[in-house]
Each structure stands twice: as structure tokens, then as C-alpha cells.
Design a protein around this motif. Structure first.
Motif, PDB file in Angstrom:
ATOM      1  N   GLN A  19       0.784  -1.231   0.000  1.00 15.13           N
ATOM      2  CA  GLN A  19       0.000   0.000   0.000  1.00 15.13           C
ATOM      3  C   GLN A  19       0.826   1.296   0.000  1.00 15.13           C
ATOM      4  O   GLN A  19       0.509   2.223  -0.745  1.00 15.13           O
ATOM      5  CB  GLN A  19      -0.991   0.010   1.172  1.00 15.13           C
ATOM      6  CG  GLN A  19      -2.076  -1.048   1.069  1.00 15.13           C
ATOM      7  CD  GLN A  19      -2.929  -0.894  -0.175  1.00 15.13           C
ATOM      8  OE1 GLN A  19      -3.175   0.210  -0.654  1.00 15.13           O
ATOM      9  NE2 GLN A  19      -3.367  -2.012  -0.717  1.00 15.13           N
ATOM     10  N   HIS A  48       0.387   3.983  -2.927  1.00 14.32           N
ATOM     11  CA  HIS A  48      -0.129   5.320  -2.574  1.00 14.32           C
ATOM     12  C   HIS A  48       0.836   6.404  -3.043  1.00 14.32           C
ATOM     13  O   HIS A  48       0.407   7.448  -3.541  1.00 14.32           O
ATOM     14  CB  HIS A  48      -0.353   5.412  -1.062  1.00 14.32           C
ATOM     15  CG  HIS A  48      -0.824   6.751  -0.608  1.00 14.32           C
ATOM     16  ND1 HIS A  48      -2.083   7.222  -0.881  1.00 14.32           N
ATOM     17  CD2 HIS A  48      -0.184   7.737   0.070  1.00 14.32           C
ATOM     18  CE1 HIS A  48      -2.209   8.445  -0.391  1.00 14.32           C
ATOM     19  NE2 HIS A  48      -1.067   8.778   0.198  1.00 14.32           N
ATOM     20  N   ASP A  82       0.388   6.914  -6.729  1.00 12.30           N
ATOM     21  CA  ASP A  82      -0.871   7.621  -6.999  1.00 12.30           C
ATOM     22  C   ASP A  82      -0.728   9.111  -6.705  1.00 12.30           C
ATOM     23  O   ASP A  82      -1.182   9.962  -7.481  1.00 12.30           O
ATOM     24  CB  ASP A  82      -2.009   7.041  -6.152  1.00 12.30           C
ATOM     25  CG  ASP A  82      -2.411   5.646  -6.593  1.00 12.30           C
ATOM     26  OD1 ASP A  82      -2.117   5.260  -7.743  1.00 12.30           O
ATOM     27  OD2 ASP A  82      -3.013   4.918  -5.769  1.00 12.30           O
ATOM     28  N   THR A  83      -0.078   9.442  -5.583  1.00  9.29           N
ATOM     29  CA  THR A  83       0.144  10.841  -5.228  1.00  9.29           C
ATOM     30  C   THR A  83       1.023  11.530  -6.261  1.00  9.29           C
ATOM     31  O   THR A  83       0.763  12.676  -6.650  1.00  9.29           O
ATOM     32  CB  THR A  83       0.779  10.932  -3.827  1.00  9.29           C
ATOM     33  OG1 THR A  83      -0.077  10.261  -2.895  1.00  9.29           O
ATOM     34  CG2 THR A  83       0.982  12.358  -3.394  1.00  9.29           C
TER      35      THR A  83
END
Length: 166
Positions: free
Chosen positions: A114, A118, A121-122
Motif C-alpha cells: 500500500q 499510494h 498515486d500521489t
């Protein structure tokens, strides 16, 4: 060069020797207050002169009329700028990424994957924002494409690690 180093170390040692905080003398505020002009005592409120009332009435009516015009006149929203060719390419890349992600099995991914997912994605969000600010930077488009490719590859690895068919 040695001279500069000696000067820098001398300056730093003198700066360290300075007190961390300096307080003014205790009576400083009293001396300042004594030099200020005396305050005007509050005068009793007198009824406004008739002329002043007429003037404030005109101002009030003028403001009310201006507000009424603002309420009645319809306002139009400013047109949104058309996306640049680079922004359209970024939209195409994002759509292709979403299609590729949709082909992967929808299963929960382990918690150890994760943080990296993440972070990617950021990064993609920041790159899209940078493209909106600088719509002529081909480098940003390349970075977006690379970020989506890394995100897709990492997601496939997470799916494979979970033992799901991809």
C-alpha cells in the motif's frame, strides 16, 4: 581559502556567544507611554446634525440600489479554458492506465504494498497538476507515463504475490 574558513569559524563563535534573547529594561514601556500624546476622553454622544443624517441617508439608499442591481442582473460564469494538446494526451494516458487497471482482478492488496502504491498515486496527481500549470512541458508527460507504468507493474506484482491469476 583558509582565511575564509577562519573568518567563518570566528563569526560563528561570536554568533554563538550572543545571548539567545534580549529583554528591554523594565521601565522601557513606561518611558514610551509617557512620550505618547494623551488620549482624547470619550465625548458624550450628541445627536447627529440634520445635514449629516441626510448625507448618510443618501449613502444608504445608494448602497441599497447598487445591491438591488447586483441581485437582479444575472451573472455569467467565465468560460473554462480549453485543455492544451499536452493535457489531452495526459487524459488519454490516464484513460489507458484505467483500462489496464480494470483488467486486473479486483482483490485486496496486501498492506505491505500500500505505501508504494499510494506514493505512485500521489505522484500522478502532482504531475497532472504540474501539467495544468505548465501545459507545454513534454517532460511532465513522460513522467506521468512512467509513473502510471510503474503503478501498473507494481499492482501486477502485488496481485501475483497474493496468488491471484492476472
Amino acid at each position: 581559502m583558509n582565511d575564509n574558513h577562519d573568518l567563518d569559524s570566528d563569526l560563528q563563535s561570536r554568533l554563538r556567544a550572543l545571548p539567545s534573547e534580549r529583554l528591554p529594561p523594565a521601565d522601557a514601556w513606561q518611558r514610551i507611554a509617557a512620550q505618547l500624546p494623551p488620549r482624547v476622553a470619550a465625548l458624550p454622544a450628541a445627536a447627529p446634525a440634520p445635514r449629516a443624517r441626510r448625507w448618510s441617508l443618501r449613502i444608504g439608499l445608494g448602497l441599497a440600489a447598487a445591491l438591488a442591481v447586483l441581485v437582479v442582473v444575472p451573472t455569467s460564469t467565465p468560460p473554462t479554458p480549453r485543455p492544451s494538446p499536452l493535457q489531452r494526451q495526459a487524459d488519454v494516458i490516464a484513460a489507458e492506465y484505467q483500462q489496464a487497471m480494470a483488467t486486473l482482478p479486483a482483490a485486496p492488496i496486501g498492506a505491505d504494498w500500500q505505501p508504494a502504491l499510494h506514493e505512485l498515486d500521489t505522484s500522478a496527481v502532482y504531475i497532472r497538476a504540474a501539467i495544468a500549470e505548465n501545459p507545454r512541458s513534454g517532460y511532465l508527460l513522460t513522467q506521468l507515463q512512467r509513473t502510471y507504468a510503474l503503478r501498473l507493474e507494481l499492482t501486477q506484482q502485488a496481485v501475483n504475490a497474493a496468488g491471484l491469476p492476472s
